[in-house]
Motif scaffolding. Structure first.
Motif, PDB file in Angstrom:
ATOM      1  N   PHE A 148       8.106   1.751   0.604  1.00 24.67           N
ATOM      2  CA  PHE A 148       8.070   0.791  -0.497  1.00 24.67           C
ATOM      3  C   PHE A 148       7.274  -0.448  -0.103  1.00 24.67           C
ATOM      4  O   PHE A 148       6.397  -0.884  -0.833  1.00 24.67           O
ATOM      5  N   LYS A 149       7.563  -1.005   1.057  1.00 19.45           N
ATOM      6  CA  LYS A 149       6.843  -2.208   1.505  1.00 19.45           C
ATOM      7  C   LYS A 149       5.369  -1.909   1.738  1.00 19.45           C
ATOM      8  O   LYS A 149       4.504  -2.718   1.411  1.00 19.45           O
ATOM      9  N   TRP A 150       5.083  -0.749   2.297  1.00 21.26           N
ATOM     10  CA  TRP A 150       3.691  -0.386   2.573  1.00 21.26           C
ATOM     11  C   TRP A 150       2.898  -0.274   1.274  1.00 21.26           C
ATOM     12  O   TRP A 150       1.816  -0.826   1.153  1.00 21.26           O
ATOM     13  N   VAL A 151       3.452   0.453   0.299  1.00 19.45           N
ATOM     14  CA  VAL A 151       2.767   0.628  -0.983  1.00 19.45           C
ATOM     15  C   VAL A 151       2.612  -0.727  -1.684  1.00 19.45           C
ATOM     16  O   VAL A 151       1.536  -1.055  -2.193  1.00 19.45           O
ATOM     17  N   ARG A 152       3.671  -1.520  -1.682  1.00 21.12           N
ATOM     18  CA  ARG A 152       3.608  -2.830  -2.340  1.00 21.12           C
ATOM     19  C   ARG A 152       2.521  -3.697  -1.703  1.00 21.12           C
ATOM     20  O   ARG A 152       1.700  -4.294  -2.399  1.00 21.12           O
ATOM     21  N   THR A 153       2.489  -3.731  -0.388  1.00 21.10           N
ATOM     22  CA  THR A 153       1.494  -4.548   0.311  1.00 21.10           C
ATOM     23  C   THR A 153       0.086  -4.009   0.087  1.00 21.10           C
ATOM     24  O   THR A 153      -0.835  -4.767  -0.254  1.00 21.10           O
ATOM     25  N   ALA A 154      -0.090  -2.706   0.276  1.00 13.61           N
ATOM     26  CA  ALA A 154      -1.425  -2.110   0.140  1.00 13.61           C
ATOM     27  C   ALA A 154      -1.985  -2.335  -1.258  1.00 13.61           C
ATOM     28  O   ALA A 154      -3.142  -2.761  -1.418  1.00 13.61           O
ATOM     29  N   PHE A 155      -1.195  -2.076  -2.293  1.00 15.82           N
ATOM     30  CA  PHE A 155      -1.692  -2.223  -3.652  1.00 15.82           C
ATOM     31  C   PHE A 155      -1.851  -3.684  -4.048  1.00 15.82           C
ATOM     32  O   PHE A 155      -2.772  -4.027  -4.795  1.00 15.82           O
ATOM     33  N   THR A 156      -0.994  -4.548  -3.547  1.00 14.11           N
ATOM     34  CA  THR A 156      -1.143  -5.982  -3.843  1.00 14.11           C
ATOM     35  C   THR A 156      -2.445  -6.511  -3.247  1.00 14.11           C
ATOM     36  O   THR A 156      -3.234  -7.170  -3.924  1.00 14.11           O
ATOM     37  N   VAL A 157      -2.678  -6.207  -1.983  1.00 17.12           N
ATOM     38  CA  VAL A 157      -3.894  -6.683  -1.322  1.00 17.12           C
ATOM     39  C   VAL A 157      -5.140  -6.063  -1.966  1.00 17.12           C
ATOM     40  O   VAL A 157      -6.103  -6.766  -2.286  1.00 17.12           O
ATOM     41  N   ALA A 158      -5.118  -4.745  -2.160  1.00 17.75           N
ATOM     42  CA  ALA A 158      -6.301  -4.065  -2.705  1.00 17.75           C
ATOM     43  C   ALA A 158      -6.614  -4.533  -4.127  1.00 17.75           C
ATOM     44  O   ALA A 158      -7.776  -4.793  -4.446  1.00 17.75           O
ATOM     45  N   SER A 159      -5.610  -4.642  -4.962  1.00 14.12           N
ATOM     46  CA  SER A 159      -5.878  -5.054  -6.348  1.00 14.12           C
ATOM     47  C   SER A 159      -6.277  -6.520  -6.417  1.00 14.12           C
ATOM     48  O   SER A 159      -7.129  -6.893  -7.222  1.00 14.12           O
ATOM     49  N   THR A 160      -5.694  -7.356  -5.562  1.00 10.68           N
ATOM     50  CA  THR A 160      -6.074  -8.774  -5.539  1.00 10.68           C
ATOM     51  C   THR A 160      -7.523  -8.935  -5.099  1.00 10.68           C
ATOM     52  O   THR A 160      -8.283  -9.692  -5.684  1.00 10.68           O
ATOM     53  N   GLU A 161      -7.905  -8.208  -4.077  1.00  8.14           N
ATOM     54  CA  GLU A 161      -9.304  -8.237  -3.607  1.00  8.14           C
ATOM     55  C   GLU A 161     -10.249  -7.762  -4.711  1.00  8.14           C
ATOM     56  O   GLU A 161     -11.334  -8.308  -4.893  1.00  8.14           O
ATOM     57  N   ALA A 162      -9.840  -6.746  -5.435  1.00 11.61           N
ATOM     58  CA  ALA A 162     -10.716  -6.144  -6.433  1.00 11.61           C
ATOM     59  C   ALA A 162     -10.944  -7.063  -7.632  1.00 11.61           C
ATOM     60  O   ALA A 162     -11.990  -6.986  -8.270  1.00 11.61           O
ATOM     61  N   VAL A 163      -9.998  -7.913  -7.959  1.00 12.51           N
ATOM     62  CA  VAL A 163     -10.166  -8.772  -9.139  1.00 12.51           C
ATOM     63  C   VAL A 163     -10.619 -10.171  -8.776  1.00 12.51           C
ATOM     64  O   VAL A 163     -10.873 -10.971  -9.665  1.00 12.51           O
ATOM     65  N   SER A 164     -10.721 -10.479  -7.493  1.00 11.37           N
ATOM     66  CA  SER A 164     -11.116 -11.847  -7.140  1.00 11.37           C
ATOM     67  C   SER A 164     -12.613 -11.993  -6.990  1.00 11.37           C
ATOM     68  O   SER A 164     -13.368 -11.097  -7.020  1.00 11.37           O
TER      69      SER A 164
END
Length: 164
Positions: A148-164
């Motif tokens: 759960f923590k891994w998926v939350r972190t990976a998707f948070t970082v990846a999606s944040t990078e993608a929209v910034s």
């Protein structure tokens, strides 16, 4: 619900949908273009037909993600009462185009229409997700992680990078 238990429930939901799609998907002996799964007191609609997917996307007021977002938000994001009140305000958009979910939905629809910027966003997100997956793949003996923590972190970082 503890995060480990929650991750198991989410994995179970995903597996149920995947199995149902394998049984009744478009390339099966008995294809069903759309069907409903009743899981944990909620209805999940699985749409297998491209024509119906387009129709569902155009008729977002009748098939709304609002109740799902409202139900999942406190479990995923650990939000407080004030944030939940903002999330739950006008979730179906029937009182006009105000409220957190209608505004997010409008923004997502415009950002996710086919374009060069969407291609760039997708490529950026996949590249960032690869940075999280590669270390796991490089360890053939396996690594124990809190999924759960891994998926939350990976998707948070990846999606944040993608929209910034």
């Amino acid at each position: 619900m503890e995060s480990g238990s929650f991750a198991i429930v989410v994995a179970l939901l995903a597996a149920t949908i995947a199995v149902a799609s394998l049984l009744f998907g478009p390339n099966t002996k008995y294809p069903i273009p759309i069907f409903t799964l009743q899981i944990l007191g909620r209805r999940i609609y699985v749409v297998n037909s491209p024509d119906l997917i387009s129709a569902v996307q155009k008729d977002a007021k009748n098939l709304s993600f609002g109740p799902f977002v409202s139900w999942m938000s406190p479990r995923i994001f650990d939000v407080g009462d004030e944030a939940m009140a903002a999330i739950n305000e006008n979730t179906d958009g029937t009182k006009g185009l105000y409220g957190l979910l209608p505004e997010i939905s409008r923004g997502m629809h415009s950002a996710l229409t086919p374009s060069d910027s969407l291609d760039w966003m997708t490529k950026t997100m996949l590249t960032k997700l690869g940075e999280f997956v590669d270390p796991l793949a490089a360890n053939p003996d396996g690594t124990e992680i809190d999924l759960f923590k891994w998926v939350r972190t990976a998707f948070t970082v990846a999606s944040t990078e993608a929209v910034s």
